[in-house]
Design a protein around this motif. Structure first.
Motif, PDB file in Angstrom:
ATOM      1  N   UNK A   1       0.831  -1.205   0.000  1.00  0.00           N
ATOM      2  CA  UNK A   1       0.000   0.000   0.000  1.00  0.00           C
ATOM      3  C   UNK A   1       0.867   1.258   0.000  1.00  0.00           C
ATOM      4  N   UNK A   2       1.940   1.259   0.779  1.00  0.00           N
ATOM      5  CA  UNK A   2       2.849   2.410   0.803  1.00  0.00           C
ATOM      6  C   UNK A   2       3.471   2.630  -0.568  1.00  0.00           C
ATOM      7  N   UNK A   3       3.988   1.565  -1.175  1.00  0.00           N
ATOM      8  CA  UNK A   3       4.652   1.695  -2.473  1.00  0.00           C
ATOM      9  C   UNK A   3       3.670   2.152  -3.542  1.00  0.00           C
ATOM     10  N   UNK A   4       2.471   1.550  -3.557  1.00  0.00           N
ATOM     11  CA  UNK A   4       1.473   1.927  -4.556  1.00  0.00           C
ATOM     12  C   UNK A   4       1.076   3.389  -4.406  1.00  0.00           C
ATOM     13  N   UNK A   5       0.952   3.842  -3.166  1.00  0.00           N
ATOM     14  CA  UNK A   5       0.550   5.232  -2.965  1.00  0.00           C
ATOM     15  C   UNK A   5       1.682   6.200  -3.277  1.00  0.00           C
ATOM     16  N   UNK A   6       2.932   5.751  -3.133  1.00  0.00           N
ATOM     17  CA  UNK A   6       4.052   6.612  -3.530  1.00  0.00           C
ATOM     18  C   UNK A   6       4.060   6.830  -5.040  1.00  0.00           C
ATOM     19  N   UNK A   7       3.663   5.793  -5.785  1.00  0.00           N
ATOM     20  CA  UNK A   7       3.544   5.942  -7.236  1.00  0.00           C
ATOM     21  C   UNK A   7       2.486   6.989  -7.565  1.00  0.00           C
ATOM     22  N   UNK A   8       1.336   6.909  -6.865  1.00  0.00           N
ATOM     23  CA  UNK A   8       0.283   7.901  -7.075  1.00  0.00           C
ATOM     24  C   UNK A   8       0.758   9.292  -6.673  1.00  0.00           C
TER      25      UNK A   8
ATOM     26  N   UNK B   1      -4.700  11.157  -1.697  1.00  0.00           N
ATOM     27  CA  UNK B   1      -3.358  10.595  -1.606  1.00  0.00           C
ATOM     28  C   UNK B   1      -2.770  10.837  -0.220  1.00  0.00           C
ATOM     29  N   UNK B   2      -2.994  12.024   0.343  1.00  0.00           N
ATOM     30  CA  UNK B   2      -2.441  12.349   1.659  1.00  0.00           C
ATOM     31  C   UNK B   2      -3.035  11.444   2.741  1.00  0.00           C
ATOM     32  N   UNK B   3      -4.352  11.288   2.746  1.00  0.00           N
ATOM     33  CA  UNK B   3      -4.999  10.439   3.763  1.00  0.00           C
ATOM     34  C   UNK B   3      -4.552   8.990   3.605  1.00  0.00           C
ATOM     35  N   UNK B   4      -4.495   8.516   2.364  1.00  0.00           N
ATOM     36  CA  UNK B   4      -4.030   7.148   2.124  1.00  0.00           C
ATOM     37  C   UNK B   4      -2.606   6.967   2.612  1.00  0.00           C
ATOM     38  N   UNK B   5      -1.776   7.981   2.422  1.00  0.00           N
ATOM     39  CA  UNK B   5      -0.389   7.916   2.880  1.00  0.00           C
ATOM     40  C   UNK B   5      -0.302   7.811   4.395  1.00  0.00           C
ATOM     41  N   UNK B   6      -1.112   8.582   5.087  1.00  0.00           N
ATOM     42  CA  UNK B   6      -1.135   8.526   6.554  1.00  0.00           C
ATOM     43  C   UNK B   6      -1.487   7.122   7.024  1.00  0.00           C
ATOM     44  N   UNK B   7      -2.527   6.543   6.447  1.00  0.00           N
ATOM     45  CA  UNK B   7      -2.969   5.214   6.859  1.00  0.00           C
ATOM     46  C   UNK B   7      -1.933   4.158   6.496  1.00  0.00           C
TER      47      UNK B   7
ATOM     48  N   UNK C   1       0.010  10.567  11.291  1.00  0.00           N
ATOM     49  CA  UNK C   1      -0.666  11.822  10.960  1.00  0.00           C
ATOM     50  C   UNK C   1       0.171  13.025  11.398  1.00  0.00           C
ATOM     51  N   UNK C   2       0.760  12.944  12.581  1.00  0.00           N
ATOM     52  CA  UNK C   2       1.595  14.039  13.071  1.00  0.00           C
ATOM     53  C   UNK C   2       2.804  14.242  12.169  1.00  0.00           C
ATOM     54  N   UNK C   3       3.422  13.146  11.764  1.00  0.00           N
ATOM     55  CA  UNK C   3       4.584  13.243  10.888  1.00  0.00           C
ATOM     56  C   UNK C   3       4.216  13.843   9.536  1.00  0.00           C
TER      57      UNK C   3
ATOM     58  N   UNK D   1      11.236   9.786   7.309  1.00  0.00           N
ATOM     59  CA  UNK D   1      11.829  10.781   6.415  1.00  0.00           C
ATOM     60  C   UNK D   1      11.141  10.755   5.049  1.00  0.00           C
ATOM     61  N   UNK D   2      10.927   9.546   4.516  1.00  0.00           N
ATOM     62  CA  UNK D   2      10.249   9.413   3.226  1.00  0.00           C
ATOM     63  C   UNK D   2       8.831   9.970   3.312  1.00  0.00           C
ATOM     64  N   UNK D   3       8.129   9.635   4.385  1.00  0.00           N
ATOM     65  CA  UNK D   3       6.762  10.110   4.545  1.00  0.00           C
ATOM     66  C   UNK D   3       6.713  11.632   4.677  1.00  0.00           C
ATOM     67  N   UNK D   4       7.552  12.189   5.523  1.00  0.00           N
ATOM     68  CA  UNK D   4       7.540  13.636   5.743  1.00  0.00           C
ATOM     69  C   UNK D   4       7.951  14.402   4.496  1.00  0.00           C
ATOM     70  N   UNK D   5       8.952  13.899   3.779  1.00  0.00           N
ATOM     71  CA  UNK D   5       9.409  14.582   2.562  1.00  0.00           C
ATOM     72  C   UNK D   5       8.302  14.600   1.516  1.00  0.00           C
ATOM     73  N   UNK D   6       7.655  13.460   1.302  1.00  0.00           N
ATOM     74  CA  UNK D   6       6.558  13.413   0.340  1.00  0.00           C
ATOM     75  C   UNK D   6       5.421  14.329   0.727  1.00  0.00           C
ATOM     76  N   UNK D   7       5.083  14.343   2.015  1.00  0.00           N
ATOM     77  CA  UNK D   7       4.012  15.217   2.477  1.00  0.00           C
ATOM     78  C   UNK D   7       4.356  16.686   2.321  1.00  0.00           C
ATOM     79  N   UNK D   8       5.613  17.023   2.597  1.00  0.00           N
ATOM     80  CA  UNK D   8       6.038  18.422   2.473  1.00  0.00           C
ATOM     81  C   UNK D   8       5.980  18.895   1.023  1.00  0.00           C
ATOM     82  N   UNK D   9       6.503  18.073   0.110  1.00  0.00           N
ATOM     83  CA  UNK D   9       6.489  18.447  -1.312  1.00  0.00           C
ATOM     84  C   UNK D   9       5.066  18.595  -1.813  1.00  0.00           C
ATOM     85  N   UNK D  10       4.207  17.631  -1.439  1.00  0.00           N
ATOM     86  CA  UNK D  10       2.825  17.694  -1.901  1.00  0.00           C
ATOM     87  C   UNK D  10       2.110  18.918  -1.332  1.00  0.00           C
ATOM     88  N   UNK D  11       2.325  19.218  -0.054  1.00  0.00           N
ATOM     89  CA  UNK D  11       1.683  20.379   0.557  1.00  0.00           C
ATOM     90  C   UNK D  11       2.132  21.666  -0.123  1.00  0.00           C
TER      91      UNK D  11
END
Length: 245
Positions: free
Chosen positions: A94-101, A127-133, A199-201, A222-232
């Motif tokens: 799920x993480x990998x698939x959502x990173x592709x999205x 995508x953000x909510x899916x990433x959190x989960x 969610x906090x991260x 780090x991967x999660x926070x970086x992706x979230x920061x770029x998307x935001x």
């Protein structure tokens, strides 16, 4: 000759089984969260991922979920080698698939200008909510050996912790705080705790109530926070462009 109840092996085994059952974590919070993530993923626009790709991934996740739910329908009491691999693998997939999205969404936010603005912003939320989960499921599955090991093995037998929660060191605080500590009540984290950390991260780009300890958890965060920061950053820029347009 009658046997005293306190010395009855059958009664002791029954009491131990009841205690193990009471400690076992509920299955359904994680299943509900996974269902939400899969629905959001399936409803992504075709510009981000094609319908066959999305539904293949959703189908794979469901196929991996069914056996582990059958093994532990309500509470997480049992674990086998195959169930462990399936549980961890499902979260990683799920993480990998959502990173592709996420990568595709970032590309569209950069290249689309003001075209399809509202739909892209909605997709960003999905995508953000899916990433959190997805990351919450990974953290939940790997910390201290996973949800079954955390609740059933003695602390001296647990793998090294990936997270240090506040409850792990609150035993010497004032009584009303220490009452919830790991040392007092043998507390262990549940899925909700990892969902909060994820969610906090994703929102603050930093740890929440728990501190990461292991290199693998730090790398994942780090991967999660970086992706979230770029998307935001791109979502904000896209929204400003929509208002300016």
């Amino acid at each position: 000759m009658d046997t005293a109840a306190g010395n009855d092996p059958g009664a002791e085994n029954h009491d131990a089984a009841v205690e193990r059952d009471a400690r076992a974590e509920h299955r359904w919070p994680a299943v509900v969260a996974l269902a939400v993530a899969l629905i959001l993923y399936a409803l992504l626009p075709s510009d981000i991922l094609s319908v066959p790709l999305r539904f293949t991934m959703v189908g794979l996740a469901i196929v991996m979920l069914v056996p582990v739910v059958l093994l532990n329908p309500h509470r997480l009491r049992r674990q086998t080698t195959w169930s462990r691999w399936l549980s961890v693998g499902q979260a990683v997939v799920l993480v990998v698939a959502n990173q592709v999205a996420l990568v595709q969404l970032i590309f569209l936010l950069i290249s689309s200008g003001t075209k399809d603005g509202p739909s892209l912003l909605v997709a960003a939320v999905q995508v953000w909510v899916t990433n959190v989960i997805a990351f919450a499921l990974v953290y939940w599955e790997i910390d201290r050996g996973g949800p079954v090991t955390r609740r059933h093995d003695a602390r001296t037998e647990l793998p090294s912790a990936d997270y240090r929660f506040a409850q792990d060191e609150d035993h010497d605080a004032i009584d009303e705080v220490a009452a919830r500590s790991s040392a007092r009540i043998d507390w262990t984290p549940s899925f909700v705790d990892y969902l909060y950390e994820s969610a906090t991260n994703s929102m603050a780009f930093s740890p929440g109530a728990a501190m990461p300890l292991s290199p693998r958890i730090k790398g994942l965060m780090l991967v999660q926070a970086f992706g979230g920061f770029v998307m935001l950053a791109l979502v904000i820029a896209h929204a400003v462009g929509q208002l300016g347009g």
